[in-house]
Enzyme design. Sequence first.
Site, PDB file in Angstrom:
ATOM      1  N   LYS A 185      34.456  60.410  21.182  1.00 41.95           N
ATOM      2  CA  LYS A 185      33.569  59.999  22.268  1.00 41.95           C
ATOM      3  C   LYS A 185      33.833  60.866  23.505  1.00 41.95           C
ATOM      4  CE  LYS A 185      32.723  55.609  22.960  1.00 41.95           C
ATOM      5  NZ  LYS A 185      32.986  54.150  23.219  1.00 41.95           N
TER       6      LYS A 185
HETATM    7  O1  G3P Z   1      32.267  51.768  25.192  1.00 43.85           O
HETATM    8  C1  G3P Z   1      31.401  51.286  26.155  1.00 43.85           C
HETATM    9  C2  G3P Z   1      31.076  49.848  25.983  1.00 43.85           C
HETATM   10  O2  G3P Z   1      32.108  49.266  25.263  1.00 43.85           O
HETATM   11  C3  G3P Z   1      30.904  49.150  27.287  1.00 43.85           C
HETATM   12  O3  G3P Z   1      30.786  47.793  27.066  1.00 43.85           O
HETATM   13  O4  G3P Z   1      30.925  45.420  27.609  1.00 43.85           O
HETATM   14  O5  G3P Z   1      32.396  47.045  28.819  1.00 43.85           O
HETATM   15  O6  G3P Z   1      29.951  46.980  29.269  1.00 43.85           O
HETATM   16  P1  G3P Z   1      31.029  46.764  28.271  1.00 43.85           P
END
Ligand code: G3P
Length: 225
Positions: free
Chosen positions: A86
């Site tokens: 990533k």
């Molecule tokens: O990897 C990015 C994703 O996991 C973000 O998720 O829930 O932290 O907005 P969140």
Amino acid sequence: MRIYIDSANIEDITRIIAKFPVDGVTTNPSLLAREKNNPLEQLKKIKGVLEEQMELHAQVLSQNAEDMISEAEYMHAQLGKETFIKIPVTHEGIKAMKYLNKSGVNITATAIYTPMQAVMAAKAGAKWTAPYVNRLDMIGANGVQVAIDIHNILTKMNVKTELLAASFKNVEQILKLAEVGVGSVTVAPELLEQLLYHPLTDKAVADFTNDFESITAKGTTMRHL
Ligand code: G3P
């Protein structure tokens, strides 16, 4: 629709893999930090519980392209070539993607907030582009629509790049993407387990059991007859 587990927690990952048809695990540095373990060791542990064909996505921490490239190569050596690296869609990130794509590294472009960032990542050779749906909603944008726009653009570009939508906070956001044929989502374990929830399903199962046991005995199944 491909579904990934967005987590670095071994218990959650193991539990979900055992029961749901998922396609892999996506992590990020914040998720790894929650586990309070050496992050590379944690990634190896996650890899150890994945079934064959399941993907692992793990993020670089370096900020400039040269360091991102050597970090990605190190991660490949440690985690296996099938790991998806990533990389955020910064200037340096796109530069690193260009190089890594030529050397056959699987790239997931991450931290995407606009369709244009996804277009640039696609041109640089990313396999997956990960827009943050809920984080977009939280700043007053329409995260689902941004993800759909990216999906439509990538389809028209006729590239190998696909959408891997991330950052969800409710089932509706995921369903809306499924409705338009979006290919992939990554979802936190607690929300993944909500995907099947409906109180009437639980009631139907309880009612069937009660009716059946009314003419047999408690705990009876077809195997007991
Ligand atoms: O990897 C990015 C994703 O996991 C973000 O998720 O829930 O932290 O907005 P969140």
